[in-house]
Scaffold this active site. Structure first.
Site, PDB file in Angstrom:
ATOM      1  N   GLY A 155     -10.342   2.050 -15.410  1.00 45.32           N
ATOM      2  CA  GLY A 155      -9.022   2.544 -15.828  1.00 45.32           C
ATOM      3  C   GLY A 155      -8.225   1.387 -16.394  1.00 45.32           C
ATOM      4  N   ILE A 157      -6.449  -1.008 -15.094  1.00 37.79           N
ATOM      5  CA  ILE A 157      -6.617  -2.349 -14.516  1.00 37.79           C
ATOM      6  C   ILE A 157      -7.986  -2.913 -14.894  1.00 37.79           C
ATOM      7  CG2 ILE A 157      -6.681  -3.692 -12.372  1.00 37.79           C
ATOM      8  CD1 ILE A 157      -4.757  -1.561 -11.165  1.00 37.79           C
ATOM      9  N   GLU A 267      -5.323  -3.163   7.415  1.00 38.85           N
ATOM     10  CA  GLU A 267      -4.358  -4.159   6.942  1.00 38.85           C
ATOM     11  C   GLU A 267      -3.164  -4.145   7.873  1.00 38.85           C
ATOM     12  OE1 GLU A 267      -3.326  -3.650   2.835  1.00 38.85           O
ATOM     13  OE2 GLU A 267      -5.402  -3.907   2.194  1.00 38.85           O
ATOM     14  N   HIS A 286      -2.968  -8.361   0.159  1.00 44.14           N
ATOM     15  CA  HIS A 286      -2.661  -7.167  -0.655  1.00 44.14           C
ATOM     16  C   HIS A 286      -1.469  -7.444  -1.588  1.00 44.14           C
ATOM     17  CE1 HIS A 286      -2.933  -2.487  -0.753  1.00 44.14           C
ATOM     18  NE2 HIS A 286      -2.477  -2.967  -1.911  1.00 44.14           N
TER      19      HIS A 286
HETATM   20  C1  GLV Z   1      -1.253  -1.385  -4.775  1.00 41.97           C
HETATM   21  O1  GLV Z   1      -2.188  -1.552  -4.062  1.00 41.97           O
HETATM   22  C2  GLV Z   1      -1.022  -0.189  -5.537  1.00 41.97           C
HETATM   23  O2  GLV Z   1      -1.713   0.809  -5.341  1.00 41.97           O
HETATM   24  O3  GLV Z   1      -0.105  -0.206  -6.373  1.00 41.97           O
END
Ligand code: GLV
Length: 327
Positions: A155, A157, A267, A286
């Site tokens: 996608g 990213i 987390e 994260h």
């Molecule tokens: C971060 O992990 C997001 O989903 O924006």
């Protein structure tokens, strides 16, 4: 007046000011995720939530949400929300795609190069008093240039990561839910027909997929065993995509060379997690999208989505627009 619950106190004034122009704003005054019973209560008292992507909004909250109309997630990932429950209760969910993809791709490269050249390891060694004479041999790295990067999830990213990789003279292969032949030509990337093909052919494997039933624990012992013993594994997706004990075993036994992960399961990672005893992994808390500008822009996008949904306009990025039919 409609009421919005901003689920953290750390947002920019611009976010509060913009919300306060139209709504009553209620803010959770703690940097930690609000407890479940508070979330349940707020869903009966507020028309909108502005949560972080780790705040669990489950079916129990949504089925009892007598007032809630919209959840404006400040995240692209939506695995924190039970989407079918939101939809059947007529509650709209929005997210923040697009605005964060360059920041996430930059951070992916920060992790890739860190794992390749052991930046954090070198820093940890110096602070532990181990730089007492010139000797590069404990720090010898792996090259990025000329190597194959396998991207899982192509996608926004994943595509931005591929763009950066071409500047590093890397060959890029990808696997995704759908094949993107136009991008193969325009970006010079190659299709890997399956996850197994991707894992076997890559020197670097980078995950950029959502956490869904299809990807949960997708990377286990069998998958790490398919990777090259010299390979580096990068996780910028969600901790739940990986069987974490299997990752530990793969790193400890040198089934793979190194890993760089921005997400863990759970987390925060507990200090007792054995991954923290290994030198061949670097872990960040994260922060994939967390540049100052992107943090703010994601918040503003969530505010725009909430404002549109509560004032009868169409939000920019609805995740379950079909929810409106159940109002
Ligand atoms: C971060 O992990 C997001 O989903 O924006």
């Amino acid at each position: 007046m409609k009421r919005v619950w901003v689920m953290r106190p750390f947002h920019d004034e611009a976010i509060y000011n913009s919300l306060k122009q139209n709504f009553e704003v209620d803010t959770w005054d703690d940097h930690k995720t609000p407890p479940h019973d508070v979330v349940m209560e707020k869903a009966k008292e507020c028309d909108a939530f502005l949560p972080e992507g780790i705040d669990i909004i489950d079916a129990e909250v949504l089925d009892g949400a007598t007032r809630l109309e919209v959840i404006g997630n400040r995240a692209v990932g939506t695995d924190n929300v039970d989407i079918p429950a939101a939809t059947r209760n007529g509650i709209l969910l929005t997210n923040t795609p697009g605005v964060l993809q360059d920041a996430c791709a930059d951070m992916t490269f920060a992790l890739l190069l860190d794992a390749a050249r052991q930046v954090a390891y070198g820093d940890r060694s110096i602070r532990a008093g181990k730089w007492v004479f010139f000797d590069q041999t404990p720090y010898l790295g792996l090259d990025a240039y000329g190597k194959t990067l396998g991207i899982f999830g192509f996608g926004g990213i994943g595509q931005r990561v591929a763009k950066r990789a071409s500047g590093f003279d890397m060959r890029v292969i990808y696997h995704s839910r759908s094949r993107k032949i136009d991008l193969e030509e325009s970006m010079g990337v190659e299709w890997a027909p399956s996850l197994a093909d991707l894992l076997q052919a890559s020197d670097y494997v980078s995950l950029h997929c959502p956490l869904t039933d299809a990807t949960r624990k997708m990377m286990g012992a069998e998958q790490f065993a398919m990777m090259k013993s010299t390979a580096i594994f990068i996780n910028m997706a969600r901790g739940g995509v990986v069987d974490q004990p299997a990752l530990y075993e793969a790193l400890k036994n040198k089934t793979i060379a190194r890993a760089a992960i921005d997400v863990t399961d759970p987390e925060p990672i507990p200090m007792s997690d054995p991954l923290l005893t290994l030198d061949n992994v670097v872990i960040t808390p994260h922060v994939g999208s967390a540049s100052e500008a992107t943090f703010k822009n994601m918040g503003l996008m969530a505010v725009r989505n909430i404002t549109a949904a509560l004032t009868g306009d169409a939000p920019e990025t609805p995740v379950n627009p079909e929810a409106l039919q159940n109002r």
